[in-house]
Design a protein around this motif. Structure first.
Motif, mmCIF file in Angstrom:
data_model
loop_
_atom_site.group_PDB
_atom_site.id
_atom_site.type_symbol
_atom_site.label_atom_id
_atom_site.label_comp_id
_atom_site.label_asym_id
_atom_site.label_seq_id
_atom_site.Cartn_x
_atom_site.Cartn_y
_atom_site.Cartn_z
ATOM 1 N N PRO A 41 41.173 30.503 37.953
ATOM 2 C CA PRO A 41 40.313 30.982 36.884
ATOM 3 C C PRO A 41 40.845 32.304 36.545
ATOM 4 N N PHE A 42 41.559 33.193 37.271
ATOM 5 C CA PHE A 42 42.241 34.451 36.635
ATOM 6 C C PHE A 42 43.300 34.143 36.271
ATOM 7 N N ALA A 43 44.000 32.902 35.913
ATOM 8 C CA ALA A 43 45.106 32.772 35.225
ATOM 9 C C ALA A 43 45.020 31.704 34.074
ATOM 10 N N PRO A 44 44.144 32.072 32.924
ATOM 11 C CA PRO A 44 43.968 31.040 31.916
ATOM 12 C C PRO A 44 45.094 30.907 31.274
ATOM 13 N N MET A 45 45.030 29.596 30.575
ATOM 14 C CA MET A 45 46.306 29.013 29.825
ATOM 15 C C MET A 45 45.880 29.401 28.436
#
Length: 374
Positions: free
Chosen positions: A242-246
């Motif tokens: 969740p802390f690396a969204p696309m």
């Protein structure tokens, strides 16, 4: 209203001092100024509380951080940045499916093998039942043989012989043991069948999970809207963190229109009150709306739970409440860009004669948006 009163007031001063030729004195000048000041102040107060105006209005939308549910390299990107997308139909991107398809194939084969094992063990139970029946029949025959031989030996000693009688007895005991053995074999088959059925259910669950993961390799638009801040490229690794969204998905299915007002002037505002809104992106236009609610919470009153004691500097407030609006024309909401600003005036049920000031003000502001870039 203020302009009309100013004209009337100036006219009265002119009549009083010029036409009636009353000599100005410190007393009557002070009285005249006090009357004008109090009247203007009273009109302003009645105006602000009957039709409050806010110049801090914004159109906001919900955003969704795009995070995949499975991990893998991105094979294909379908969505273009800021292009309209349809909920559940428009594809965003696709993760490589090969390994997920292999897992589905493997679990499908395992499920078929488990089902065949269940069928085999079901047949084993039927065989065990038949073996029990055979053992029971054998035990009955052995018992009849032994009883007949014993009766003959009891009637005429030596007609059968002790050795032969003992042999019949051992055959009977063996037949009884065969029944117990057949029953134990059946119980073992029943237990094995239960374990095999559990394996089938577990394999089904694993296969459902694998199918779900395979399906989630294709990511669709979560709502009507568009993607912005698109961070993906073909070949890059998609990670379900969740802390690396696309990227960020903007939901355009609805718009939230909110303006802030002083806490004192919203005392007469209630849901359903008529409102007029001028948007900076639509200069010269006035949009009718209604109040949804005065939002009964503000971040100024929120304290974060921590080990630190509350300090005096953390106790502060801007003295503003947020009011949410609904445009009368529902079709306008999706057209409004996220971040659109403007002003809004609310017409309450009190002080209606003073509301003309806000009516004129919001229209002047709407036309001024043609001239004011900021």
């Amino acid at each position: 209203m203020i302009a009309i009163f100013t004209i009337v007031y100036v006219l009265g001063i002119w009549l009083f001092y010029i036409k009636m030729k009353i000599k100005p004195t410190p007393t009557n000048v002070a009285v005249s100024a006090t009357i004008g000041f109090l009247a203007i102040g009273l009109i302003t107060i009645c105006w602000q509380f009957s039709a409050p105006i806010s110049r801090a209005l914004v159109v906001s939308r919900y955003t969704v951080q795009i995070v995949p549910q499975v991990r893998g390299p991105i094979e294909k990107i379908y969505a273009e940045p800021n292009a309209p997308l349809e909920k559940g139909k428009s594809k965003l991107f696709e993760i490589q499916k090969t390994t997920f398809q292999y897992t589905v194939n493997q679990l499908t084969a395992s499920l078929e093998a488990a089902k065949q094992t269940v069928e085999q063990l079901t047949s084993n139970i039927a065989v065990a039942d038949a073996a029990i029946n055979v053992a029971i029949a054998k035990e009955a025959a052995s018992e009849a043989q032994y009883r007949s031989a014993k009766e003959a030996e009891d009637s005429l000693a030596g007609s059968i012989g002790v050795v032969q009688l003992e042999k019949y007895k051992q055959e009977l005991l063996g037949a009884e043991s065969g029944i117990e053995q057949a029953k134990a074999s059946k119980q073992s088959a029943i237990a094995a069948l239960a374990a095999a059925k559990s394996t089938v259910e577990a394999t089904k669950a694993s296969l459902d999970t694998a199918l779900f993961n395979l399906d989630r390799c294709t990511v669709y638009a979560p709502a009507d809207g568009f993607v912005t801040n698109w961070q993906v490229r073909e070949g890059s690794m998609a990670v379900p963190l969740p802390f690396a969204p696309m990227g960020t998905f903007i939901d355009t299915s609805s718009a939230n229109i909110v303006a802030t007002y002083g806490q004192n002037v919203v005392k007469n505002v209630k849901p359903g009150d008529r409102a007029e809104i001028a948007f900076k992106s639509h200069p010269g236009q006035i949009f009718s709306a209604s109040v949804i609610t005065v939002i009964p919470a503000t971040g100024d009153g929120q304290f974060t739970t921590s080990g630190q004691l509350i300090t005096t500097s953390s106790v502060r407030s801007t003295g503003q409440f947020a009011v949410s609006f609904k445009l009368d024309d529902d079709s306008l909401g999706p057209e409004m860009a996220m971040g659109t600003t403007g002003m809004a005036t609310i017409y309450t049920d009190s002080g209606k004669p003073f509301q003309i000031i806000s009516t004129v003000t919001v229209r002047i502001k709407a036309w001024m948006y043609y001239l004011l870039p900021m």
